[in-house]
Design a protein around this motif. Structure first.
Motif, short mmCIF file in Angstrom:
data_model
loop_
_atom_site.label_atom_id
_atom_site.label_comp_id
_atom_site.label_asym_id
_atom_site.label_seq_id
_atom_site.Cartn_x
_atom_site.Cartn_y
_atom_site.Cartn_z
N ILE A 6 0.85 -1.18 0.00
CA ILE A 6 0.00 0.00 0.00
C ILE A 6 0.90 1.24 0.00
O ILE A 6 1.61 1.50 0.96
CB ILE A 6 -0.91 0.04 1.26
CG1 ILE A 6 -1.66 -1.26 1.43
CG2 ILE A 6 -1.86 1.22 1.19
CD1 ILE A 6 -2.69 -1.58 0.38
N GLU A 10 -1.40 5.91 -2.86
CA GLU A 10 -2.58 5.09 -3.06
C GLU A 10 -3.69 5.51 -2.08
O GLU A 10 -4.85 5.63 -2.44
CB GLU A 10 -2.20 3.64 -2.82
CG GLU A 10 -3.24 2.68 -3.28
CD GLU A 10 -2.67 1.30 -3.26
OE1 GLU A 10 -3.23 0.45 -2.57
OE2 GLU A 10 -1.63 1.09 -3.91
N ARG A 269 5.06 -14.42 -18.23
CA ARG A 269 3.75 -14.99 -18.50
C ARG A 269 3.84 -16.17 -19.45
O ARG A 269 3.13 -17.17 -19.29
CB ARG A 269 2.84 -13.93 -19.14
CG ARG A 269 2.35 -12.93 -18.12
CD ARG A 269 2.03 -11.63 -18.83
NE ARG A 269 1.46 -10.69 -17.91
CZ ARG A 269 0.17 -10.60 -17.63
NH1 ARG A 269 -0.67 -11.42 -18.21
NH2 ARG A 269 -0.26 -9.71 -16.79
N ALA A 272 4.77 -19.37 -17.83
CA ALA A 272 3.70 -19.99 -17.05
C ALA A 272 2.48 -20.31 -17.92
O ALA A 272 1.48 -20.80 -17.42
CB ALA A 272 3.30 -19.07 -15.91
N LEU A 279 -5.27 -7.03 -15.34
CA LEU A 279 -6.16 -7.12 -14.19
C LEU A 279 -7.58 -6.65 -14.52
O LEU A 279 -8.54 -7.09 -13.93
CB LEU A 279 -5.62 -6.27 -13.03
CG LEU A 279 -4.64 -6.94 -12.08
CD1 LEU A 279 -4.51 -6.13 -10.81
CD2 LEU A 279 -5.05 -8.36 -11.74
N THR B 341 1.31 -16.65 -11.34
CA THR B 341 2.22 -15.78 -12.06
C THR B 341 1.60 -14.40 -12.26
O THR B 341 2.24 -13.37 -12.06
CB THR B 341 2.55 -16.40 -13.44
OG1 THR B 341 3.10 -17.69 -13.21
CG2 THR B 341 3.53 -15.55 -14.20
N VAL B 342 0.36 -14.38 -12.68
CA VAL B 342 -0.34 -13.11 -12.90
C VAL B 342 -0.41 -12.32 -11.59
O VAL B 342 -0.18 -11.11 -11.56
CB VAL B 342 -1.74 -13.37 -13.47
CG1 VAL B 342 -2.55 -12.09 -13.50
CG2 VAL B 342 -1.63 -13.97 -14.86
N ARG B 345 3.11 -10.88 -10.51
CA ARG B 345 3.46 -9.70 -11.30
C ARG B 345 2.61 -8.50 -10.89
O ARG B 345 3.09 -7.38 -10.80
CB ARG B 345 3.29 -9.96 -12.80
CG ARG B 345 4.38 -10.81 -13.37
CD ARG B 345 5.75 -10.22 -13.15
NE ARG B 345 6.04 -9.10 -14.04
CZ ARG B 345 7.10 -8.32 -13.93
NH1 ARG B 345 7.96 -8.49 -12.95
NH2 ARG B 345 7.31 -7.34 -14.78
N ALA B 346 1.32 -8.72 -10.64
CA ALA B 346 0.44 -7.62 -10.24
C ALA B 346 0.90 -7.05 -8.90
O ALA B 346 0.87 -5.84 -8.69
CB ALA B 346 -1.00 -8.10 -10.15
N GLN B 349 4.05 -4.98 -9.44
CA GLN B 349 3.76 -3.70 -10.09
C GLN B 349 2.75 -2.89 -9.30
O GLN B 349 2.20 -1.92 -9.81
CB GLN B 349 3.28 -3.95 -11.52
CG GLN B 349 4.38 -4.57 -12.38
CD GLN B 349 3.87 -5.15 -13.68
OE1 GLN B 349 2.67 -5.32 -13.86
NE2 GLN B 349 4.78 -5.44 -14.59
N ARG B 350 2.53 -3.30 -8.06
CA ARG B 350 1.65 -2.55 -7.15
C ARG B 350 0.25 -2.31 -7.73
O ARG B 350 -0.32 -1.25 -7.57
CB ARG B 350 2.26 -1.17 -6.82
CG ARG B 350 3.61 -1.22 -6.19
CD ARG B 350 3.51 -1.60 -4.74
NE ARG B 350 4.77 -1.39 -4.06
CZ ARG B 350 5.76 -2.29 -4.03
NH1 ARG B 350 5.62 -3.45 -4.66
NH2 ARG B 350 6.86 -2.04 -3.36
N GLN B 351 -0.27 -3.33 -8.41
CA GLN B 351 -1.60 -3.16 -9.01
C GLN B 351 -2.70 -3.68 -8.10
O GLN B 351 -3.87 -3.45 -8.35
CB GLN B 351 -1.68 -3.89 -10.35
CG GLN B 351 -0.82 -3.27 -11.42
CD GLN B 351 -0.89 -4.05 -12.71
OE1 GLN B 351 -1.56 -5.07 -12.80
NE2 GLN B 351 -0.20 -3.56 -13.72
N ILE B 352 -2.31 -4.43 -7.06
CA ILE B 352 -3.33 -4.99 -6.17
C ILE B 352 -3.56 -4.03 -5.00
O ILE B 352 -2.61 -3.64 -4.32
CB ILE B 352 -2.89 -6.36 -5.65
CG1 ILE B 352 -2.56 -7.24 -6.86
CG2 ILE B 352 -3.96 -6.95 -4.74
CD1 ILE B 352 -3.19 -8.57 -6.90
N THR B 353 -4.78 -3.62 -4.82
CA THR B 353 -5.11 -2.70 -3.74
C THR B 353 -6.16 -3.35 -2.85
O THR B 353 -6.72 -4.39 -3.18
CB THR B 353 -5.70 -1.39 -4.30
OG1 THR B 353 -6.92 -1.71 -4.97
CG2 THR B 353 -4.75 -0.74 -5.27
#
Lengths: 456, 456
Positions: A6, A10, A269, A272, A279, B341-342, B345-346, B349-353
């Motif tokens: 976090i 953000e 990717r 795998a 996303l 894997t997805v 990577r997410a 890249q700090r895409q998960i919030t």
């Protein structure tokens, strides 16, 4: 550490999201402009990505001409396409007109033919012409990624003349780090970095301080090649030239950074079999990108089953074999993927040459013998104790050494072979390799046991 | 395409390698200087990497003071360490003195304490002081990567004064793209990009054209955070500041590009448990970096064996189960690794919030249901036909759907959980995940079959 994912901005954006949603709800265009105005395009994109699809449309509609199209280049593809699909071609054309040409091309290239033609038709002639020229280059080529706004000067000018021109000229790119020296036919003669220009006295001719052998990139070259050139020579920008060595555009490091990240992502990717979904893609799309590898994997798994089926009587006579056989294949698969991952990355980074090929394969074989030996001793001992059968321990240890040896050899040579015949070694390698180690592992273990114990 | 991995400069370097080897053989120092002189440091590094260890030592010895230490920063670590170990501290100190501070730090940081102290002791006081300050920052921090040569100017100067100073000053960094405006206490007030300086008339004050809110990086921040800032805001360089907001150095995009590449590489290797070895490392070193994961994998494979052992009588009664069970686990493992894997990577890249977490997991579950369903139907049909047993087809299909569903769920949540508790999700995830899908797969299939067919 617990909050590692976090980021400060953000939290900021989460508050801002609430605020934006409220302003959209209230249809408060002025409030929204005031909220968005101080933000960088990347931050607006972040905000937009957090809104619902309906809110996004309303957001862009409310902002109208105040919506900065640079935001679109920072969005994930599905979100970008959604927004573009709701704007009419004239509005898109007006938005694109304010962008650098590379950003405009980036937005246009994912649209379907009809949509992009309709937008191009609304653009002023000069810009349309430049964008079309970029779009005519193949996907993922330097010509597609290049920017056609740059500063070019004739060779007979002095430093003073260049500086005076820069001070008077209105129509310069937003940012630039070097100027290009070209002849009357626009052939590239050299480049001058801005810091060299600033250090030099006014009467000096720019040809005296220019780099007369700058690294250039052909417009039809692959963006990956361009990225490699930037990385190798620490470039900030590079001239893109056509067949006649004429300057047609420039590539800048910020685009290259995206290429490097994208290429690494592709490798990961592909290894795998995870498809290219983002996303924000729908489950339906994600499922479609992943099913092919599962189906192939199903076929290869049946192949391994076929090997086991050859020994059904052997297994019926000694069920311990069924219990132990996954250990042989799991270790082989793991060792193979270790070797393969290193090889795929080495190929991507162009580290494998004709000269070191034998050495690389040889090294993996030696590593496989050492690690295979160590693991085999441990497993053989454990299996011998668990089943109170020393000979079973010896049999499984032998099968494991053999399987890991094959894994090391094929884990290295298979990606090289695929690369040779023009197939991306990252795609394909991992499923086929584990099938191979499964087949070899099951066969080696079961056949050896059958022969050793004189089973059916 | 077949020759895709052979680059033009590689062929060039192969010829050059022969030439260099001959010159080394003949101890022809002048010839070697003439060969190397026109080359970029990266190309010399490439050449050096292709020579044998003995040739390398001779190469550096023959070049003497003409050897450019910038070459060392482009070499793989083992090769760099070999060369450094053969030079005396004074020679290394002389070589480092010509480098930018970030390159000197990069070379020093991998040496052992005693070696690096001996070299530092030979350096002039000012440089020693600056390098020590960088080395005092934690590994992989912005302070370690920063360059301490930069151009700083006081706020009351005009564009004309800045340009005059740049023309007169001898001791400027080799390259720079912006200047920094600082107060008397060296606190950062703003930055001016060179192209803005060049566009502006001499009498204008630099505070009028500076960016007064530049993005800065704290010296103790992680290099990965710095890389993210550069990527997000398309920066070319950024100021590094200490706790008191004082300017201590700058980060430049070329260093950041290396960080991005290294971080992606780390993810890929960690996912495969492949260690951090480079192509030039010894087999012994490579084996050591990989054996831990093989040993852990051995333990987890025995866990899966334990599950099978629970059903030994069931298998003895129906050997078809032993033949089919690897299909269930192979598909579960594959689907799990796709999802994982997805997710890894997410996370990188700090895409998960917090907001999209539920949606991301939910999406993977939906994808698993769709793909699991499709694959299960196919496998169930094939197994039913192959063994002439429709019920066996139903049992394996059910086990596969269940296993792929678990794979999708744990493939997404396991890396998130590891990240939460501060463990790199890429390391560890893949071996543990496949164990989980093996255990669940074997258990689901064998238990279901036992119950359905009323077996022992």
């Amino acid at each position: 550490m617990a909050e590692a994912n976090i980021e400060p901005e953000e939290t900021l954006t989460d508050e801002m999201r609430e605020e934006a949603a409220a302003l959209i709800e209230a249809e408060d265009a002025l409030g929204l402009v005031a909220l968005v105005e101080p933000l960088h395009a990347s931050d607006v994109a972040d905000l937009l990505g957090r809104l619902s699809p309906d809110e996004r449309s309303a957001f862009v509609r409310l902002l109208g001409a105040d919506f900065d199209f640079a935001v679109l280049t920072e969005l994930e593809e599905p979100v970008r396409l959604q927004i573009l699909s709701e704007l009419d071609p004239k509005a898109v054309a007006d938005g694109l007109a304010d962008l650098d040409s590379d950003d405009a091309v980036y937005i246009l290239e994912d649209l379907d033919e009809a949509q992009s033609e309709a937008i191009l038709a609304q653009l002023p002639f000069a810009m349309r012409h430049r964008l079309k020229r970029s779009l005519d280059f193949p996907e993922e080529s330097a010509g597609r990624r290049m920017q056609t706004d740059f500063v070019a000067m004739p060779p007979f000018w002095t430093v003073g003349q260049v500086i005076d021109t820069l001070r008077e000229e209105e129509d310069l790119p937003d940012e630039f780090t070097e100027i290009f020296v070209v002849d009357a036919a626009f052939r590239l003669l050299g480049t001058v970095k801005l810091n060299h220009l600033l250090r030099t006295r006014r009467p000096v001719k720019i040809t005296d301080i220019m780099d007369a052998e700058p690294r250039t990139i052909r417009a039809d070259e692959d963006q990956e090649e361009a990225a490699r050139l930037f990385q190798r020579y620490d470039l900030l920008s590079a001239a893109v030239v056509d067949e006649g060595d004429r300057l047609v555009g420039i590539l800048t490091i910020d685009d290259i950074v995206d290429v490097i990240e994208a290429e690494a992502d592709e490798d990961i990717r592909a290894l795998a079999g995870a498809g290219d979904a983002e996303l924000s893609d729908t489950p339906w799309y994600v499922a479609r990108t992943r099913i092919p590898w599962l189906m192939i994997n199903m076929g290869t798994a049946f192949l391994a089953s076929g090997v086991i089926a050859l020994f059904d009587d052997t297994i019926a006579a000694m069920v311990a074999l069924a219990i132990l056989m996954p250990v042989v294949t799991a270790l082989g698969g793991n060792a193979g993927i270790q070797a393969m991952t290193v090889t795929v990355r080495a190929i991507s980074q162009r580290q494998i040459t004709k000269r070191n090929l034998i050495r690389v394969v040889g090294r993996e074989v030696v590593v496989a013998l050492m690690n295979g030996g160590a693991v085999a001793i441990a497993v053989g001992f454990a299996a011998g104790v668990a089943f109170g059968n020393v000979q079973l321990g010896l049999v499984i240890a032998t099968a494991i050494v053999f399987n890991i040896l094959c894994a090391g050899f094929f884990g290295t040579t298979m990606p090289m072979l695929l690369d040779r015949v023009g197939i991306d070694p990252a795609v394909a390698s991992s499923v086929f390799l584990t099938t191979l180690t499964d087949v070899i592992g099951f066969f080696a273990f079961l056949a050896l046991a059958k022969w050793w114990f004189g089973l059916a």
